[in-house]
Write a protein that holds these residues in place. Structure first.
Motif, PDB file in Angstrom:
ATOM      1  N   THR A   4      34.915   6.200  16.086  1.00  0.00           N
ATOM      2  CA  THR A   4      34.543   4.579  16.213  1.00  0.00           C
ATOM      3  C   THR A   4      33.138   4.743  16.487  1.00  0.00           C
ATOM      4  OG1 THR A   4      36.599   3.889  17.103  1.00  0.00           O
ATOM      5  CG2 THR A   4      34.738   2.423  17.338  1.00  0.00           C
ATOM      6  N   THR A   7      28.775   0.698  19.444  1.00  0.00           N
ATOM      7  CA  THR A   7      28.157  -0.560  19.056  1.00  0.00           C
ATOM      8  C   THR A   7      26.567  -0.580  19.107  1.00  0.00           C
ATOM      9  OG1 THR A   7      28.290  -1.006  21.676  1.00  0.00           O
ATOM     10  CG2 THR A   7      30.154  -1.461  20.202  1.00  0.00           C
ATOM     11  N   CYS A   8      26.121  -1.711  18.666  1.00  0.00           N
ATOM     12  CA  CYS A   8      24.711  -2.020  18.543  1.00  0.00           C
ATOM     13  C   CYS A   8      23.921  -1.646  19.790  1.00  0.00           C
ATOM     14  CB  CYS A   8      24.373  -3.127  17.955  1.00  0.00           C
ATOM     15  SG  CYS A   8      24.688  -4.772  18.814  1.00  0.00           S
ATOM     16  N   SER A   9      24.737  -2.177  20.946  1.00  0.00           N
ATOM     17  CA  SER A   9      24.149  -2.321  22.384  1.00  0.00           C
ATOM     18  C   SER A   9      24.388  -1.005  23.014  1.00  0.00           C
ATOM     19  CB  SER A   9      24.938  -3.206  23.228  1.00  0.00           C
ATOM     20  OG  SER A   9      26.317  -2.981  23.337  1.00  0.00           O
ATOM     21  N   ASP A 144      28.099 -11.493  17.339  1.00  0.00           N
ATOM     22  CA  ASP A 144      28.358  -9.883  17.586  1.00  0.00           C
ATOM     23  C   ASP A 144      29.025  -9.807  18.564  1.00  0.00           C
ATOM     24  OD1 ASP A 144      27.127  -7.493  18.975  1.00  0.00           O
ATOM     25  OD2 ASP A 144      25.925  -7.602  17.082  1.00  0.00           O
ATOM     26  N   ARG A 145      30.047  -8.773  18.525  1.00  0.00           N
ATOM     27  CA  ARG A 145      31.163  -8.518  19.244  1.00  0.00           C
ATOM     28  C   ARG A 145      30.720  -7.933  20.654  1.00  0.00           C
ATOM     29  NH1 ARG A 145      33.583  -2.559  17.828  1.00  0.00           N
ATOM     30  NH2 ARG A 145      31.721  -1.675  16.894  1.00  0.00           N
ATOM     31  N   CYS A 146      29.543  -7.361  20.674  1.00  0.00           N
ATOM     32  CA  CYS A 146      28.851  -6.823  21.994  1.00  0.00           C
ATOM     33  C   CYS A 146      28.693  -7.850  23.078  1.00  0.00           C
ATOM     34  CB  CYS A 146      27.398  -6.225  21.670  1.00  0.00           C
ATOM     35  SG  CYS A 146      27.612  -4.639  21.056  1.00  0.00           S
ATOM     36  N   ARG A 174      21.801  -6.608  20.682  1.00  0.00           N
ATOM     37  CA  ARG A 174      21.728  -5.219  20.922  1.00  0.00           C
ATOM     38  C   ARG A 174      21.380  -4.982  22.412  1.00  0.00           C
ATOM     39  NH1 ARG A 174      17.354  -6.478  18.217  1.00  0.00           N
ATOM     40  NH2 ARG A 174      15.225  -5.491  18.772  1.00  0.00           N
ATOM     41  N   SER A 278      22.617  -5.236  14.829  1.00  0.00           N
ATOM     42  CA  SER A 278      23.798  -6.158  15.510  1.00  0.00           C
ATOM     43  C   SER A 278      24.926  -5.323  14.854  1.00  0.00           C
ATOM     44  CB  SER A 278      23.757  -7.308  14.592  1.00  0.00           C
ATOM     45  OG  SER A 278      24.598  -8.320  15.034  1.00  0.00           O
ATOM     46  N   CYS A 279      25.886  -5.504  15.425  1.00  0.00           N
ATOM     47  CA  CYS A 279      27.145  -4.697  15.040  1.00  0.00           C
ATOM     48  C   CYS A 279      27.357  -5.116  13.500  1.00  0.00           C
ATOM     49  CB  CYS A 279      28.285  -4.949  15.770  1.00  0.00           C
ATOM     50  SG  CYS A 279      28.220  -4.066  17.496  1.00  0.00           S
TER      51      CYS A 279
END
Length: 296
Positions: A4, A7-9, A144-146, A174, A278-279
């Motif tokens: 996987t 993530t962006c963050s 964004d999912r984060c 992020r 961003s994701c």
């Protein structure tokens, strides 16, 4: 099996992307309570009338007023369309900031506001003064999912704190969990519950929490970084103690209300290696601001 992708963050934190200078610039914030689900573009992709959302966007464009949808943390059941909704209006100017509050059953009434005057610091008696700071935490997972995955546990930790609102995109997925304090406009990234509480309690005492601080939305990116550098150097925490003035390309003067001043040089540049801002987006080089010199 494929691993996987981070993530962006997670990538931003792993690469130690600096926070100062990343707050979304805004002279004022208009926040309208909108229960129910939010899509990617909250103002036009929620249960708010999309025509109203488009018109609010059009009328505030270029004024320095940023419009957010907000809702109480927790379940997001819809309410009756005519149910009263909270409205927050804030101006971020140092020494001239304010937070006003009202409610409305007809959100279209917000189109009667003079957004240019609001950006200039004039509320013209709208609503009533609210002395308590507010923290907007972005939970717009459709953007964004984060923002959803990291902000919701934070909100659960903060519990039933009426100073905290969920918000649509505040800028900087992020850096999730990301938040903005009103009325000061100080933005925060990689928030945890302890920092959020210190930031809120400090704001009530008119002081700035520097942990996780991305800058004050009153200033452009370079000015945000310049102000935070002076705060780190001097230990100054008073919210309204400092003013920032651009004096040239990548040069700022930070002035204290007691007469002291500092000349700050910054460098705006892009960070290696490429990473998604961003994701789901393609990798890119994010913009960053580095302070290169602070002289009294």
């Amino acid at each position: 099996m494929h691993a996987t992708a981070p993530t962006c963050s997670a990538l931003s934190a792993q690469l130690a992307e600096p926070l100062p200078g990343t707050a979304a610039p805004a002279a004022a914030w208009l926040c309208l309570e909108q229960p129910g689900p939010w899509g990617r573009e909250g103002l036009t992709d929620s249960h708010l009338d999309p025509e109203l959302g488009r018109e609010l966007t059009r009328r505030t464009e270029g004024t320095g007023v940023r419009v957010q949808l907000i809702r109480r943390p927790g379940r997001h059941a819809d309410t009756e369309p005519a149910a009263p909704r909270e409205v927050l209006l804030a101006h971020t100017g140092p020494g001239a900031g304010w937070l006003r509050r009202s409610s409305t059953r007809k959100p279209g009434e917000l189109l009667d506001l003079d957004f240019s005057r609001i950006a200039a610091g004039e509320h013209d008696g709208w609503g009533y003064a609210d002395a308590d700071p507010r923290l907007l935490v972005c939970t717009n997972g459709r953007r964004d999912r984060c923002c959803a995955l990291l902000a919701r546990p934070l909100l659960d930790e903060l519990g039933d704190d009426d100073r905290v609102w969920e918000s649509t995109h505040t800028g900087g997925h992020r850096f999730a969990p990301a938040g903005v304090l009103l009325p000061s406009g100080y933005a925060y990234g990689r928030l945890d519950a302890d920092t959020a509480i210190r930031a809120l309690d400090g704001a009530a005492d008119r002081t700035v929490e520097l942990t996780g601080c991305r800058g004050r939305s009153s200033w452009p990116a370079g000015g945000q970084a310049a102000e935070l550098a002076v705060r780190e150097r001097t230990g100054e925490r008073g919210i309204d103690a400092l003013r920032v003035r651009a004096t040239g390309p990548e040069r700022f003067t930070v002035e204290h209300t007691d007469g002291r001043r500092w000349r700050v040089s910054v460098r705006e540049h892009r960070l290696e290696p490429p990473r998604p801002n961003s994701c789901g987006k393609d990798p890119a080089l994010p913009e960053a601001v580095s302070v290169t010199a602070v002289t009294a």
